[in-house]
Design a protein around this motif. Structure first.
Motif, PDB file in Angstrom:
ATOM      1  N   GLY A   1      40.973  35.539  31.332  1.00  0.00           N
ATOM      2  CA  GLY A   1      42.301  35.470  31.956  1.00  0.00           C
ATOM      3  C   GLY A   1      42.362  34.380  33.016  1.00  0.00           C
ATOM      4  N   ARG A   2      41.261  34.172  33.726  1.00  0.00           N
ATOM      5  CA  ARG A   2      41.240  33.081  34.738  1.00  0.00           C
ATOM      6  C   ARG A   2      41.440  31.731  34.057  1.00  0.00           C
ATOM      7  N   ASP A   3      40.778  31.552  32.914  1.00  0.00           N
ATOM      8  CA  ASP A   3      40.897  30.262  32.220  1.00  0.00           C
ATOM      9  C   ASP A   3      42.312  30.063  31.690  1.00  0.00           C
TER      10      ASP A   3
ATOM     11  N   GLN B   1      48.770  47.177  41.851  1.00  0.00           N
ATOM     12  CA  GLN B   1      48.730  47.043  40.389  1.00  0.00           C
ATOM     13  C   GLN B   1      47.688  46.027  39.930  1.00  0.00           C
ATOM     14  N   LEU B   2      47.131  45.243  40.849  1.00  0.00           N
ATOM     15  CA  LEU B   2      46.140  44.229  40.470  1.00  0.00           C
ATOM     16  C   LEU B   2      44.717  44.737  40.642  1.00  0.00           C
ATOM     17  N   ILE B   3      44.479  45.420  41.753  1.00  0.00           N
ATOM     18  CA  ILE B   3      43.147  45.975  42.017  1.00  0.00           C
ATOM     19  C   ILE B   3      43.347  47.460  42.344  1.00  0.00           C
TER      20      ILE B   3
ATOM     21  N   ALA C   1      36.227  29.792  41.130  1.00  0.00           N
ATOM     22  CA  ALA C   1      35.469  30.616  42.091  1.00  0.00           C
ATOM     23  C   ALA C   1      35.648  32.100  41.795  1.00  0.00           C
ATOM     24  N   LEU C   2      36.882  32.482  41.440  1.00  0.00           N
ATOM     25  CA  LEU C   2      37.140  33.893  41.122  1.00  0.00           C
ATOM     26  C   LEU C   2      36.395  34.285  39.849  1.00  0.00           C
ATOM     27  N   ARG C   3      36.490  33.426  38.842  1.00  0.00           N
ATOM     28  CA  ARG C   3      35.870  33.716  37.541  1.00  0.00           C
ATOM     29  C   ARG C   3      34.353  33.873  37.658  1.00  0.00           C
TER      30      ARG C   3
ATOM     31  N   SER D   1      40.962  44.503  48.136  1.00  0.00           N
ATOM     32  CA  SER D   1      39.874  43.706  47.573  1.00  0.00           C
ATOM     33  C   SER D   1      38.933  44.594  46.754  1.00  0.00           C
ATOM     34  N   ARG D   2      37.827  44.047  46.364  1.00  0.00           N
ATOM     35  CA  ARG D   2      36.834  44.804  45.599  1.00  0.00           C
ATOM     36  C   ARG D   2      35.523  44.049  45.682  1.00  0.00           C
ATOM     37  N   ALA D   3      34.427  44.719  45.295  1.00  0.00           N
ATOM     38  CA  ALA D   3      33.112  44.079  45.387  1.00  0.00           C
ATOM     39  C   ALA D   3      32.632  43.553  44.035  1.00  0.00           C
TER      40      ALA D   3
ATOM     41  N   GLY E   1      51.602  47.914  47.603  1.00  0.00           N
ATOM     42  CA  GLY E   1      50.912  47.372  46.452  1.00  0.00           C
ATOM     43  C   GLY E   1      49.788  46.446  46.881  1.00  0.00           C
ATOM     44  N   HIS E   2      49.723  45.266  46.248  1.00  0.00           N
ATOM     45  CA  HIS E   2      48.590  44.367  46.465  1.00  0.00           C
ATOM     46  C   HIS E   2      48.698  43.585  47.782  1.00  0.00           C
ATOM     47  N   LEU E   3      49.887  43.588  48.402  1.00  0.00           N
ATOM     48  CA  LEU E   3      50.039  42.844  49.663  1.00  0.00           C
ATOM     49  C   LEU E   3      50.477  43.810  50.767  1.00  0.00           C
TER      50      LEU E   3
ATOM     51  N   HIS F   1      43.232  34.419  53.658  1.00  0.00           N
ATOM     52  CA  HIS F   1      44.280  34.780  52.699  1.00  0.00           C
ATOM     53  C   HIS F   1      43.745  34.924  51.283  1.00  0.00           C
ATOM     54  N   GLY F   2      44.582  35.532  50.433  1.00  0.00           N
ATOM     55  CA  GLY F   2      44.235  35.732  49.026  1.00  0.00           C
ATOM     56  C   GLY F   2      44.736  34.594  48.159  1.00  0.00           C
ATOM     57  N   PHE F   3      44.578  34.770  46.866  1.00  0.00           N
ATOM     58  CA  PHE F   3      44.936  33.770  45.848  1.00  0.00           C
ATOM     59  C   PHE F   3      46.304  34.071  45.273  1.00  0.00           C
ATOM     60  N   PRO F   4      47.146  33.102  45.056  1.00  0.00           N
ATOM     61  CA  PRO F   4      47.145  31.704  45.512  1.00  0.00           C
ATOM     62  C   PRO F   4      48.122  31.573  46.685  1.00  0.00           C
TER      63      PRO F   4
ATOM     64  N   LEU G   1      42.010  39.408  52.577  1.00  0.00           N
ATOM     65  CA  LEU G   1      42.810  40.129  51.577  1.00  0.00           C
ATOM     66  C   LEU G   1      42.470  39.610  50.185  1.00  0.00           C
ATOM     67  N   SER G   2      42.079  40.529  49.319  1.00  0.00           N
ATOM     68  CA  SER G   2      41.811  40.232  47.912  1.00  0.00           C
ATOM     69  C   SER G   2      40.754  39.125  47.796  1.00  0.00           C
ATOM     70  N   MET G   3      41.104  37.912  47.331  1.00  0.00           N
ATOM     71  CA  MET G   3      40.099  36.843  47.311  1.00  0.00           C
ATOM     72  C   MET G   3      39.533  36.617  48.711  1.00  0.00           C
ATOM     73  N   GLY G   4      40.367  36.802  49.736  1.00  0.00           N
ATOM     74  CA  GLY G   4      39.882  36.678  51.113  1.00  0.00           C
ATOM     75  C   GLY G   4      38.782  37.692  51.417  1.00  0.00           C
ATOM     76  N   GLY G   5      38.886  38.872  50.787  1.00  0.00           N
ATOM     77  CA  GLY G   5      37.829  39.884  50.951  1.00  0.00           C
ATOM     78  C   GLY G   5      36.551  39.457  50.242  1.00  0.00           C
ATOM     79  N   TYR G   6      36.703  38.853  49.049  1.00  0.00           N
ATOM     80  CA  TYR G   6      35.506  38.345  48.350  1.00  0.00           C
ATOM     81  C   TYR G   6      34.823  37.287  49.242  1.00  0.00           C
ATOM     82  N   ILE G   7      35.665  36.447  49.862  1.00  0.00           N
ATOM     83  CA  ILE G   7      35.113  35.383  50.721  1.00  0.00           C
ATOM     84  C   ILE G   7      34.429  35.997  51.949  1.00  0.00           C
TER      85      ILE G   7
ATOM     86  N   ALA H   1      53.977  34.280  36.825  1.00  0.00           N
ATOM     87  CA  ALA H   1      53.028  35.146  36.118  1.00  0.00           C
ATOM     88  C   ALA H   1      52.497  36.244  37.034  1.00  0.00           C
ATOM     89  N   MET H   2      52.340  35.937  38.303  1.00  0.00           N
ATOM     90  CA  MET H   2      51.706  36.902  39.208  1.00  0.00           C
ATOM     91  C   MET H   2      52.686  37.833  39.899  1.00  0.00           C
ATOM     92  N   LEU H   3      53.886  37.342  40.174  1.00  0.00           N
ATOM     93  CA  LEU H   3      54.822  38.113  41.025  1.00  0.00           C
ATOM     94  C   LEU H   3      55.086  39.548  40.546  1.00  0.00           C
TER      95      LEU H   3
END
Ligand code: MLT
Length: 263
Positions: free
Chosen positions: A130-132, A215-217, A188-190, A118-120, A241-243, A25-28, A92-98, A149-151
């Protein structure tokens, strides 16, 4: 089912037989993201999903995490459920990074990759800042504030009016994350490395799948990823969209099922 991993106890799903297909799964979010995929695709694969540390029903592991930590958790989960043959990883997304980190660390355990929304590339300096900021929001106001903030950017614009029930169930999923899980994942994302140079070395069948209205990636990221991986297939899903697996589950599942036919 509850599963004890070396660093924490989590919950997972394991349905069907044949080729292992691990959903990350993705974040969060949590493994609830994949409920429709695990149920529908268990006729075509052994569909597996679990909660990453600090999300869903998993215990948190305090302190910053790395993508390598999450990818090793994925390996530990596969071992715990005795899915020892190489798995298809669908992240998906962070799951793709993983999934990309997993392939770099444990290539012999990967039969194929599905990289969704996701993205590379690594974060830009603004992205890192923004992560911080989001970690501060989580600490000060909790997971519900992170959800708010994310929805607004998680779905294709039309989904907000056509599927309000989906917005509400996703809000609950996001708000259910632990603050420790959110803060660890944001580190981890940052700090994630740029995975672009490794794309050319990916030697397993790969499907890149992305919502046209993410709209996110932006979908251009998926095009770059697919162009970088030898023989990768690219599927852009209109109206998503993102999901995309939640917004257009039938189309998403059909694409995954088709991909699984080659195993
Ligand atoms: C995710 O959905 O996992 C995150 O949006 C990924 C990110 O923010 O880079």
């Amino acid at each position: 089912m509850r599963i004890k991993l070396p660093r924490y106890t989590t919950a997972g799903d394991d349905l069907g037989s044949r080729q292992p297909l691990l959903f990350i799964h993705g974040f969060p979010l949590s493994r609830a993201l994949w409920e429709q995929q695990v149920n529908d695709l268990s006729d075509s694969a052994r569909a597996l999903a679990f909660d990453l540390r600090g999300f869903g029903q998993a215990e948190a592991v305090p302190g910053p995490a790395t993508l390598d930590d999450y990818s090793d958790d994925c390996l530990a989960f596969l071992d715990a459920v005795r899915a020892e043959q190489p798995a298809v990883l669908c992240g998906l997304s962070m799951g793709g990074y993983i999934a990309l980190a997993f392939y770099r660390r444990h290539p012999a355990r990967v039969a194929g990759l599905i990289l969704a929304a996701s993205r590379a590339g690594a974060d830009s300096p603004e992205g890192r800042a923004g992560r911080d900021r989001l970690a501060q929001t989580a600490r000060a106001h909790g997971a519900a504030a992170v959800a708010e903030a994310m929805l607004p950017r998680l779905f294709a614009p039309a989904t907000y009016t056509t599927n309000p029930a989906l917005i509400e169930s996703t809000r609950a999923m996001l708000a259910g994350a632990s603050v420790d899980g959110i803060v660890s994942a944001l580190a981890a994302l940052r700090d994630r490395p740029d995975a672009t140079p490794a794309l050319a070395g990916i030697a397993v069948p790969t499907l890149v799948i992305h919502g046209a209205e993410d709209q996110l990636i932006p979908p251009a990221e998926a095009e770059k990823t697919a162009a970088g991986i030898p023989g990768a297939a690219l599927r852009i899903m209109p109206g998503a969209g993102h999901l995309p697996n939640l917004e257009q589950p039938a189309i998403f599942n059909a694409a995954v099922r088709d991909f699984m036919l080659s195993f």
